[in-house]
Write an enzyme that holds these catalytic residues in place. Structure first.
Site, PDB file in Angstrom:
ATOM      1  N   SER A  50       5.433  -4.370   2.836  1.00 42.11           N
ATOM      2  CA  SER A  50       5.909  -5.557   2.425  1.00 42.11           C
ATOM      3  C   SER A  50       5.561  -6.655   3.390  1.00 42.11           C
ATOM      4  CB  SER A  50       6.985  -5.996   2.058  1.00 42.11           C
ATOM      5  OG  SER A  50       7.955  -5.527   3.122  1.00 42.11           O
ATOM      6  N   GLU A  65      -0.608   9.983   8.348  1.00 40.60           N
ATOM      7  CA  GLU A  65       0.467   9.219   8.885  1.00 40.60           C
ATOM      8  C   GLU A  65       0.854   9.231  10.296  1.00 40.60           C
ATOM      9  OE1 GLU A  65       1.671   6.654   7.212  1.00 40.60           O
ATOM     10  OE2 GLU A  65       1.861   8.109   5.575  1.00 40.60           O
ATOM     11  N   HIS A  66       0.927   7.992  10.919  1.00 38.19           N
ATOM     12  CA  HIS A  66       1.182   7.667  12.394  1.00 38.19           C
ATOM     13  C   HIS A  66      -0.163   8.246  12.907  1.00 38.19           C
ATOM     14  CE1 HIS A  66       5.235   6.471  12.654  1.00 38.19           C
ATOM     15  NE2 HIS A  66       5.468   7.077  11.601  1.00 38.19           N
ATOM     16  N   TYR A  74       9.506   3.908  16.438  1.00 36.43           N
ATOM     17  CA  TYR A  74       8.043   3.589  16.058  1.00 36.43           C
ATOM     18  C   TYR A  74       7.379   3.358  17.560  1.00 36.43           C
ATOM     19  CZ  TYR A  74       3.733   1.863  14.162  1.00 36.43           C
ATOM     20  OH  TYR A  74       2.391   2.055  13.709  1.00 36.43           O
ATOM     21  N   ASP A 111      -2.258  -0.971   7.611  1.00 38.30           N
ATOM     22  CA  ASP A 111      -1.420  -1.572   6.487  1.00 38.30           C
ATOM     23  C   ASP A 111      -2.334  -2.813   6.301  1.00 38.30           C
ATOM     24  OD1 ASP A 111       0.061   0.309   6.976  1.00 38.30           O
ATOM     25  OD2 ASP A 111       1.852  -0.759   7.576  1.00 38.30           O
ATOM     26  N   ARG A 131       0.818  -1.070   0.158  1.00 39.37           N
ATOM     27  CA  ARG A 131       0.048  -0.126  -0.126  1.00 39.37           C
ATOM     28  C   ARG A 131       0.674   1.419  -0.080  1.00 39.37           C
ATOM     29  NH1 ARG A 131       2.699   2.036   3.081  1.00 39.37           N
ATOM     30  NH2 ARG A 131       2.628   1.960   5.495  1.00 39.37           N
ATOM     31  N   GLY A 172      11.612  -3.116   3.141  1.00 36.71           N
ATOM     32  CA  GLY A 172      11.886  -1.862   3.712  1.00 36.71           C
ATOM     33  C   GLY A 172      11.527  -0.673   3.096  1.00 36.71           C
ATOM     34  N   GLY A 181       8.772   0.934   3.063  1.00 37.04           N
ATOM     35  CA  GLY A 181       7.625   1.540   3.731  1.00 37.04           C
ATOM     36  C   GLY A 181       6.189   1.393   2.941  1.00 37.04           C
TER      37      GLY A 181
HETATM   38  C1  GAF Z   1       3.620   1.534   9.522  1.00 38.89           C
HETATM   39  C2  GAF Z   1       2.711   1.026  10.633  1.00 38.89           C
HETATM   40  F1  GAF Z   1       2.616  -0.508  10.396  1.00 38.89           F
HETATM   41  C3  GAF Z   1       1.148   1.404  10.356  1.00 38.89           C
HETATM   42  O1  GAF Z   1       0.423   0.849  11.347  1.00 38.89           O
HETATM   43  C4  GAF Z   1       1.235   2.921  10.547  1.00 38.89           C
HETATM   44  O2  GAF Z   1       1.285   3.407  11.981  1.00 38.89           O
HETATM   45  C5  GAF Z   1       2.208   3.689   9.791  1.00 38.89           C
HETATM   46  O3  GAF Z   1       3.631   3.116   9.982  1.00 38.89           O
HETATM   47  C6  GAF Z   1       2.389   5.148   9.999  1.00 38.89           C
HETATM   48  O4  GAF Z   1       1.266   5.487   9.419  1.00 38.89           O
HETATM   49  O5  GAF Z   1       3.378   1.418   8.391  1.00 38.89           O
END
Ligand code: GAF
Length: 390
Positions: A132, A38-39, A227, A177, A32, A127, A129
């Site tokens: 995968s 994001e986050h 993370y 994801d 995807r 890797g 982003g």
């Molecule tokens: C990674 C995480 F796996 C997702 O859940 C998400 O938090 C993303 O980072 C950031 O948006 O892909």
């Protein structure tokens, strides 16, 4: 032939080479790209990803001669033998843990896992982003559903795959994801409310615009601790604000409590609150084909991820700067880092007619700034997990 059909044919040929017969089942699940939000998934807010035309594919048949789930990775020429006679646990090789975690999830649901021979290949860059690992998890789940006939509800399936990532890969990821890899639709983005898990498909089928994915080829590694640390900082902010999650708060509430939190925690929360709002507005802009507005929200998202959330890196910033310098007149509406960060990919919203020229400008500019060759491609929104041969 589509990308996916070609890949499926290659994996089927690998299976045939190994086992001397064609596979009985072929399944696929996509990676995807997240357009914005994001986050945000682990903060209960809104995200707006789409499935891409890059896939994990498995070709399989039952095995009469063993008690294992044996997966041959045709790309790296390595086999994982997973003993299914007992509850499956973590084990070597490292990549097999995504598969092991999913098998364990099915075992926990009381589903008996059949002994299988599997050939596997993925075109989702590792890797990068682009998820995968979610593609591999959802592909495994789809294979088990197909081979056992035990179809599970799509939400349950995505949650089972997420649990595999938590418990077998050690990444405390959100739900984005795995959800998009299960639920992606052609020509649609998925607006996902990560609290209620309600989804809305947002059409993205205007032929005049395209999404360009720029892989910095700087590796991204989410299990590195950054993370998990961001998650903890968000939880700390929510606790100080007295809310269940940052979804429940506003900029005004945050400003009122600024003095009671560290400057870093304040900035993390500011990103989340702003990004949730940007995502809702971006979905609206895309529904109205207001590409300049959507593009500006992408730039604002990047700035916030770079300055407040601190998950970007020099190479991602370089790509976004180059894209911004090309500008709307030459076809770039917006650009931002996508995914967990610290490397990986950026995504740019561009005019279709300018794709070739923009690709060259970004590739040349990036090479001269960093010395690295970027990998750049366009993807339309793709379908989620698919059974190609049943
Ligand atoms: C990674 C995480 F796996 C997702 O859940 C998400 O938090 C993303 O980072 C950031 O948006 O892909």
């Amino acid at each position: 032939m589509t990308n996916l059909q070609q890949l499926a044919a290659r994996v089927a040929a690998e299976f045939q080479k190994l086992y001397g017969r064609p596979p009985r089942w072929i399944v696929a699940a996509p990676g995807r790209v997240n357009v914005i939000g994001e986050h945000i998934d682990y903060n209960d807010g809104f995200v707006l990803p789409m499935a891409i035309e890059r896939y994990a594919v498995m070709a399989a048949d039952s095995s009469s001669s063993s008690n294992s789930f044996s997966v041959y990775d045709a790309q790296f020429k390595e086999t994982a033998m997973i003993d299914i006679s007992a509850p499956v646990t973590k084990g070597p090789p490292k990549w097999s843990n995504y598969i092991r975690g999913v098998i364990a999830g099915f075992q926990n649901r009381g589903i008996k896992i059949p002994a299988l021979n599997v050939a596997f290949m993925s075109t989702v860059p590792l890797g990068g982003g682009l998820s995968s690992s979610a593609a591999l998890e959802v592909c495994t789940a789809t294979l088990i559903e197909t081979a056992t006939g035990a179809a599970i509800d799509p939400v349950e399936k995505a949650l089972l795959a997420q649990k595999a990532e938590h418990e077998f890969a050690g990444v405390p990821c959100g739900i984005m994801d795995q959800f998009i890899s299960v639920m992606g639709r052609e020509s649609r983005l998925l607006l996902l409310d990560c609290r209620s898990r309600k989804t809305e498909l947002v059409p993205m089928d205007d032929p005049s615009v395209a999404l360009l994915i720029v892989n910095t080829n700087v590796k991204h590694e989410l299990s590195g601790g950054e993370y998990a640390q961001r998650r903890l900082q968000c939880e700390a902010a929510a606790k100080i604000l007295g809310v269940a999650s940052l979804r429940d708060t506003t900029v005004e509430m945050l400003e009122r409590s600024k003095a009671s939190m560290s400057e870093v925690v304040y900035r993390r929360a500011r990103h989340v609150i702003g990004e949730i709002e940007r995502t809702v507005h971006a979905a609206e802009a895309i529904r109205n084909s207001n590409w300049p507005a959507a593009g500006n929200l992408m730039y604002a998202s990047h700035a916030s991820l770079r300055d407040d959330y601190e998950v970007s890196c020099k190479e991602l910033d370089d790509v976004v700067e180059i894209a911004e310098s090309i500008g709307v007149k030459a076809g770039v509406f917006g650009c931002r880092m996508t995914g967990g960060g610290f490397g990986g990919c950026a995504v740019a919203l561009v005019k279709t007619g300018n794709v070739e020229a923009i690709t060259k400008q970004i590739a040349d500019g990036y090479k001269s700034k960093t010395g690295i060759n970027a990998t750049i491609f366009v993807s339309r929104p793709a379908a989620g997990a698919t059974v190609i041969k049943a």
